[in-house]
Design a protein around this motif. Structure first.
Motif, PDB file in Angstrom:
ATOM      1  N   GLU A   1       0.827  -1.215   0.000  1.00 18.36           N
ATOM      2  CA  GLU A   1       0.000   0.000   0.000  1.00 18.36           C
ATOM      3  C   GLU A   1       0.858   1.262   0.000  1.00 18.36           C
ATOM      4  N   GLU A   2       1.901   1.280   0.829  1.00 19.57           N
ATOM      5  CA  GLU A   2       2.728   2.487   0.940  1.00 19.57           C
ATOM      6  C   GLU A   2       3.629   2.676  -0.277  1.00 19.57           C
ATOM      7  N   LEU A   3       4.182   1.568  -0.826  1.00 19.41           N
ATOM      8  CA  LEU A   3       4.995   1.688  -2.033  1.00 19.41           C
ATOM      9  C   LEU A   3       4.147   2.103  -3.233  1.00 19.41           C
ATOM     10  N   GLU A   4       2.882   1.664  -3.267  1.00 14.48           N
ATOM     11  CA  GLU A   4       2.009   2.054  -4.371  1.00 14.48           C
ATOM     12  C   GLU A   4       1.685   3.547  -4.301  1.00 14.48           C
ATOM     13  N   PHE A   5       1.518   4.070  -3.087  1.00 14.68           N
ATOM     14  CA  PHE A   5       1.300   5.525  -2.913  1.00 14.68           C
ATOM     15  C   PHE A   5       2.506   6.298  -3.457  1.00 14.68           C
ATOM     16  N   ILE A   6       3.699   5.820  -3.114  1.00 14.49           N
ATOM     17  CA  ILE A   6       4.933   6.487  -3.568  1.00 14.49           C
ATOM     18  C   ILE A   6       5.068   6.379  -5.083  1.00 14.49           C
ATOM     19  N   ARG A   7       4.821   5.171  -5.615  1.00  7.89           N
ATOM     20  CA  ARG A   7       4.958   4.946  -7.056  1.00  7.89           C
ATOM     21  C   ARG A   7       3.995   5.829  -7.844  1.00  7.89           C
ATOM     22  N   SER A   8       2.762   5.980  -7.360  1.00  6.88           N
ATOM     23  CA  SER A   8       1.761   6.750  -8.090  1.00  6.88           C
ATOM     24  C   SER A   8       2.186   8.198  -8.261  1.00  6.88           C
ATOM     25  N   PHE A   9       2.982   8.717  -7.327  1.00 11.95           N
ATOM     26  CA  PHE A   9       3.478  10.092  -7.455  1.00 11.95           C
ATOM     27  C   PHE A   9       4.558  10.179  -8.526  1.00 11.95           C
TER      28      PHE A   9
ATOM     29  N   VAL B   1       5.148   8.247 -11.049  1.00 12.20           N
ATOM     30  CA  VAL B   1       4.701   7.922 -12.400  1.00 12.20           C
ATOM     31  C   VAL B   1       4.390   9.198 -13.177  1.00 12.20           C
ATOM     32  N   ASN B   2       3.929  10.232 -12.481  1.00 13.09           N
ATOM     33  CA  ASN B   2       3.421  11.430 -13.147  1.00 13.09           C
ATOM     34  C   ASN B   2       4.435  12.551 -13.317  1.00 13.09           C
ATOM     35  N   ILE B   3       5.634  12.372 -12.815  1.00  4.22           N
ATOM     36  CA  ILE B   3       6.605  13.464 -12.892  1.00  4.22           C
ATOM     37  C   ILE B   3       7.929  12.970 -13.463  1.00  4.22           C
ATOM     38  N   ASP B   4       8.788  13.896 -13.764  1.00  4.64           N
ATOM     39  CA  ASP B   4      10.143  13.578 -14.200  1.00  4.64           C
ATOM     40  C   ASP B   4      10.952  13.194 -12.964  1.00  4.64           C
ATOM     41  N   GLN B   5      11.364  11.898 -12.894  1.00  7.28           N
ATOM     42  CA  GLN B   5      12.070  11.430 -11.693  1.00  7.28           C
ATOM     43  C   GLN B   5      13.375  12.186 -11.452  1.00  7.28           C
TER      44      GLN B   5
ATOM     45  N   LYS C   1       4.237  21.326  -3.306  1.00  5.64           N
ATOM     46  CA  LYS C   1       5.333  22.051  -3.943  1.00  5.64           C
ATOM     47  C   LYS C   1       5.141  22.137  -5.449  1.00  5.64           C
ATOM     48  N   ILE C   2       4.390  21.223  -6.018  1.00  7.13           N
ATOM     49  CA  ILE C   2       4.209  21.215  -7.465  1.00  7.13           C
ATOM     50  C   ILE C   2       3.536  22.502  -7.921  1.00  7.13           C
ATOM     51  N   HIS C   3       2.543  22.979  -7.153  1.00 11.50           N
ATOM     52  CA  HIS C   3       1.812  24.170  -7.557  1.00 11.50           C
ATOM     53  C   HIS C   3       2.656  25.426  -7.385  1.00 11.50           C
ATOM     54  N   LYS C   4       3.532  25.432  -6.398  1.00 11.37           N
ATOM     55  CA  LYS C   4       4.346  26.625  -6.144  1.00 11.37           C
ATOM     56  C   LYS C   4       5.501  26.738  -7.132  1.00 11.37           C
ATOM     57  N   ASN C   5       6.033  25.600  -7.540  1.00  9.11           N
ATOM     58  CA  ASN C   5       7.208  25.598  -8.406  1.00  9.11           C
ATOM     59  C   ASN C   5       6.762  25.479  -9.861  1.00  9.11           C
ATOM     60  N   LYS C   6       6.597  26.613 -10.520  1.00 10.07           N
ATOM     61  CA  LYS C   6       6.066  26.634 -11.880  1.00 10.07           C
ATOM     62  C   LYS C   6       7.009  25.986 -12.889  1.00 10.07           C
ATOM     63  N   SER C   7       8.293  25.894 -12.526  1.00  7.48           N
ATOM     64  CA  SER C   7       9.261  25.335 -13.480  1.00  7.48           C
ATOM     65  C   SER C   7       9.317  23.819 -13.435  1.00  7.48           C
ATOM     66  N   LEU C   8       8.513  23.233 -12.542  1.00  6.43           N
ATOM     67  CA  LEU C   8       8.538  21.778 -12.429  1.00  6.43           C
ATOM     68  C   LEU C   8       8.103  21.130 -13.743  1.00  6.43           C
ATOM     69  N   ILE C   9       8.899  20.197 -14.207  1.00  2.00           N
ATOM     70  CA  ILE C   9       8.592  19.517 -15.465  1.00  2.00           C
ATOM     71  C   ILE C   9       7.641  18.375 -15.171  1.00  2.00           C
ATOM     72  N   VAL C  10       6.459  18.466 -15.683  1.00  3.72           N
ATOM     73  CA  VAL C  10       5.488  17.401 -15.493  1.00  3.72           C
ATOM     74  C   VAL C  10       5.399  16.599 -16.783  1.00  3.72           C
TER      75      VAL C  10
ATOM     76  N   SER D   1       0.508  13.055 -18.972  1.00  2.00           N
ATOM     77  CA  SER D   1      -0.302  12.245 -18.079  1.00  2.00           C
ATOM     78  C   SER D   1       0.080  10.783 -18.190  1.00  2.00           C
ATOM     79  N   PRO D   2      -0.101  10.009 -17.101  1.00  2.35           N
ATOM     80  CA  PRO D   2       0.372   8.630 -17.079  1.00  2.35           C
ATOM     81  C   PRO D   2      -0.050   7.889 -18.338  1.00  2.35           C
ATOM     82  N   LYS D   3       0.961   7.280 -18.966  1.00  4.33           N
ATOM     83  CA  LYS D   3       0.676   6.566 -20.199  1.00  4.33           C
ATOM     84  C   LYS D   3      -0.027   5.260 -19.870  1.00  4.33           C
TER      85      LYS D   3
END
Length: 676
Positions: free
Chosen positions: A38-46, A48-52, A110-119, A122-124
């Motif tokens: 459950e906890e690793l899936e929560f971490i993974r889901s984040f 998946v959507n961003i540039d690691q 932090k994603i909303h505050k940091n406009k330069s964040l590369i997203v 959407s998950p393929k």
């Protein structure tokens, strides 16, 4: 494993499978496994959507603790210092995971505050719909197609060879397959056969393959029969069309050409090769055809049709699209792969510019550069599809796979995630459709009763490299150490031949350290020459407690070894050669088994009563089997409501009619295929 998200995905499936198991060793830590998952899936889901790379240090910590969690849990299950891991390692690892989860849970703000964040886009996800493979789009080569068809259907009566040459990825096999299946060509010839040769080949097996297509048989000829002579006898007097695809040298041509009679009836051979020397060597009447490259407008036509179907490309994408097509350098394989990438992505200029810029960095004049394009296509795969694609590395190059057997392998090896929304069969069908849609996998015989698929040889080379990098697969072909790493791959195939290993030198897992790491192996296949009775001591099957797939195709499995196999209660698929008559009582341990294939030439295996313990069985295939012992008159005793609800295929059944036998069939309510 270099692809972190791929590892996390496979770990998620693995933990889910453990939670579904009723094994005693798992029951001790089922609650902990559930929390880790459950906890690793929560971490993974984040992630998946961003540039690691944006959170590189944190992502490294995530992967480190995920590897650690898998190792600790698996070690407890297989009893490798299990008590030590249970008391000390598992609580420490779970605490690390909780701390990382807390750090990750702070990141979304932090994603909303940091406009330069590369997203990242959407998950393929795999795209549903048969429209993806409704028909392979073919562009260019119309004149070449007409020319080859004319050479096949007219011209001199004596045997002629039509050779197609060109660089890797230029479309040689595609063109040969296209004309081979033309109706006018099919009507012209009495006999048709297709044979893919490749660099490494077995002459007898290749000729047997042609022989089976010529005769309509599907069996091996005995060793004392000359296959070439038998093939020549069946071809003599017939007008035949044979394709020899992917020849590499003139020696191969000399070895394979003998069975084809020089009859004067319009017979033809189509030869494809990268080497003009081979094409000229095999020439009879017709000069070889050297495939040209696609024109820029043809590459663009292919991209446009794949991306928009019958619709027209919007003006804002026109320039970047045509520039992308131009950068494909006229190679059909590259154009098809890039078309697969853009077809599955958003129709936005920024997305297409990203693909164009990646392609701009490649100079497509070598196999290395083409490999980079294949990697670009691979990188754009949804992470769920990557393990299914990399599974092709375990299939020998130039070998086609029957689609239903391929999907069965995916399921058995734990590469497909089960969902509540769809059946696993539906999920696998979508996965395969997507792999074909993005042109990484080639589909054949889509209309026939045995649809197959395979990889282009360059794509297979890439697949094998990637699978080895990720520790997903390794093929062992000698007794020498195959890797300096202590980490055993997820899947191992051993090609055992006495002239390479030596009769007493078969130790596939080498040193003591390597043997220890092999305890975490999930799939083992041993093929080749027959092994002696020491196999159980050599392979230590009793220690491979996490095995999901076991195929022993070159060893006669005796009772002692079978009892050892029965300790592997995580097995999903078992393929053995044996002479036993009854399933041993210890078979009840294999309650997770879904596919059982037994080659038992000398005995008819009696299914009852042992078969009832295999409640998850989906496929049962044997050389011959019966419900009861036909040598006795003992009645069949069956518990009132017992059923094998999951059984779909029952193969090679010998039937003795009785009231009890009729009652047995009621116990297989979902049986779809019954073969006598």
């Amino acid at each position: 494993m270099s692809d972190g998200l791929l590892f996390m995905h496979l770990l998620h499936i693995h933990l889910n499978d453990l939670l579904d198991s009723n094994s005693y060793s798992i029951a001790l830590i089922k609650k902990e496994i559930g929390l880790v998952k459950e906890e690793l899936e929560f971490i993974r889901s984040f992630f998946v959507n961003i540039d690691q790379e944006r959170y590189k240090d944190l992502w490294t910590r995530v992967l480190d603790v995920a590897y650690e969690a898998k190792n600790v849990i698996d070690s407890i299950i297989i009893r490798d210092n299990g008590l030590l891991h249970l008391i000390f390692s598992l609580p420490i690892t779970m605490k690390k995971i909780r701390l990382i989860k807390e750090d990750v849970s702070q990141l979304p703000e932090k994603i909303h505050k940091n406009k330069s964040l590369i997203v990242v886009n959407s998950p393929k996800k795999p795209v549903e719909g048969k429209s993806l493979t409704a028909g392979k789009i073919s562009v260019g080569f119309e004149e070449d197609t007409d020319w080859i068809i004319s050479k096949l259907t007219s011209g001199p009566k004596d045997l002629d060879v039509i050779s197609i040459t060109g660089m890797p990825g230029s479309g040689k096999t595609t063109l040969a397959y296209k004309v081979y299946n033309y109706k006018s060509v099919a009507r012209r010839f009495d006999i048709h056969a297709w044979c893919t040769v490749g660099q490494e080949y077995d002459k007898r097996k290749l000729l047997e393959k042609v022989y089976n297509q010529v005769t309509g048989a599907d069996s091996k000829l005995s060793e004392n029969i000359d296959v070439a002579d038998e093939l020549r006898r069946h071809l003599f007097g017939k007008r035949y069309l044979v394709v020899l695809d992917d020849l590499w040298d003139t020696d191969t041509w000399d070895k394979l050409i003998r069975p084809f009679p020089l009859v004067e009836n319009g017979s033809r051979i189509i030869l494809t090769s990268r080497e003009m020397e081979v094409a000229l060597y095999g020439k009879r009447n017709t000069d070889p055809l050297k495939l040209r490259l696609l024109k820029s407008e043809e590459s663009w036509e292919l991209l446009e049709k794949r991306a928009f179907g019958e619709k027209i490309c919007p003006d804002e994408l026109l320039d970047v699209g045509k520039e992308t097509a131009k950068n494909c350098k006229g190679l059909p394989l590259v154009a098809d792969l890039i078309a697969g990438v853009i077809a599955g992505r958003e129709k936005k200029k920024s997305v297409w510019l990203e693909v164009r810029n990646n392609l701009n960095s490649f100079i497509l004049n070598s196999e290395v550069e083409v490999m980079k394009v294949i990697e670009l296509s691979y990188d754009h795969l949804p992470h769920q599809l990557k393990p299914c694609f990399l599974h092709f590395a375990s299939i020998p190059k130039d070998n086609a796979s029957h689609k239903h057997l391929l999907k069965m392998d995916w399921l058995n090896e734990g590469l497909v995630e089960r969902t509540d929304m769809k059946s696993v069969e539906e999920v696998m069908e979508v996965y395969l459709d997507n792999l074909i849609s993005c042109s990484l996998v080639i589909s054949f015989n889509e209309i026939g009763s045995s649809p197959t698929c395979q990889l282009h040889d360059l794509v297979h080379d890439f697949c094998l490299i990637k699978a080895k990098e990720g520790k997903l697969f390794e093929r062992i072909i000698s007794s020498a150490p195959s890797s300096s790493s202590d980490l055993m791959p997820r899947k191992v195939t051993v090609d055992y031949y006495t002239n390479v290993f030596g009769i007493h030198n078969f130790v596939p897992f080498g040193s003591k350290k390597k043997r220890c790491s092999s305890k975490h192996l999930y799939s083992l296949r041993i093929t080749g020459d027959k092994l002696d009775n020491s196999l159980s001591d050599i392979c230590h099957l009793r220690d491979l407690r996490l095995l999901r797939v076991l195929e022993l195709c070159s060893s006669m499995v005796k009772h002692s070894l079978l009892n050892e196999i029965c300790m592997l209660n995580h097995l999903r698929a078992l393929h053995i050669v044996t002479e036993i008559k009854y399933l041993p009582l210890s078979f009840s341990n294999l309650s997770n088994l879904e596919s059982l294939m037994v080659e038992n030439d000398k005995e008819d295996m009696v299914l009852l009563p042992g078969i009832w313990d295999l409640v998850n069985l989906r496929v049962l295939s044997m050389d011959s089997c019966s419900f009861l012992d036909m040598d006795t008159e003992e009645p069949i005793l069956i518990t009132e409501n017992i059923k094998l609800k999951n059984l779909r295929i029952l193969d090679r059944l010998m039937l003795s009619y009785s009231k009890d036998t009729v009652d047995i069939f009621k116990r297989f309510p979902n049986l779809q295929q019954l073969i006598f």
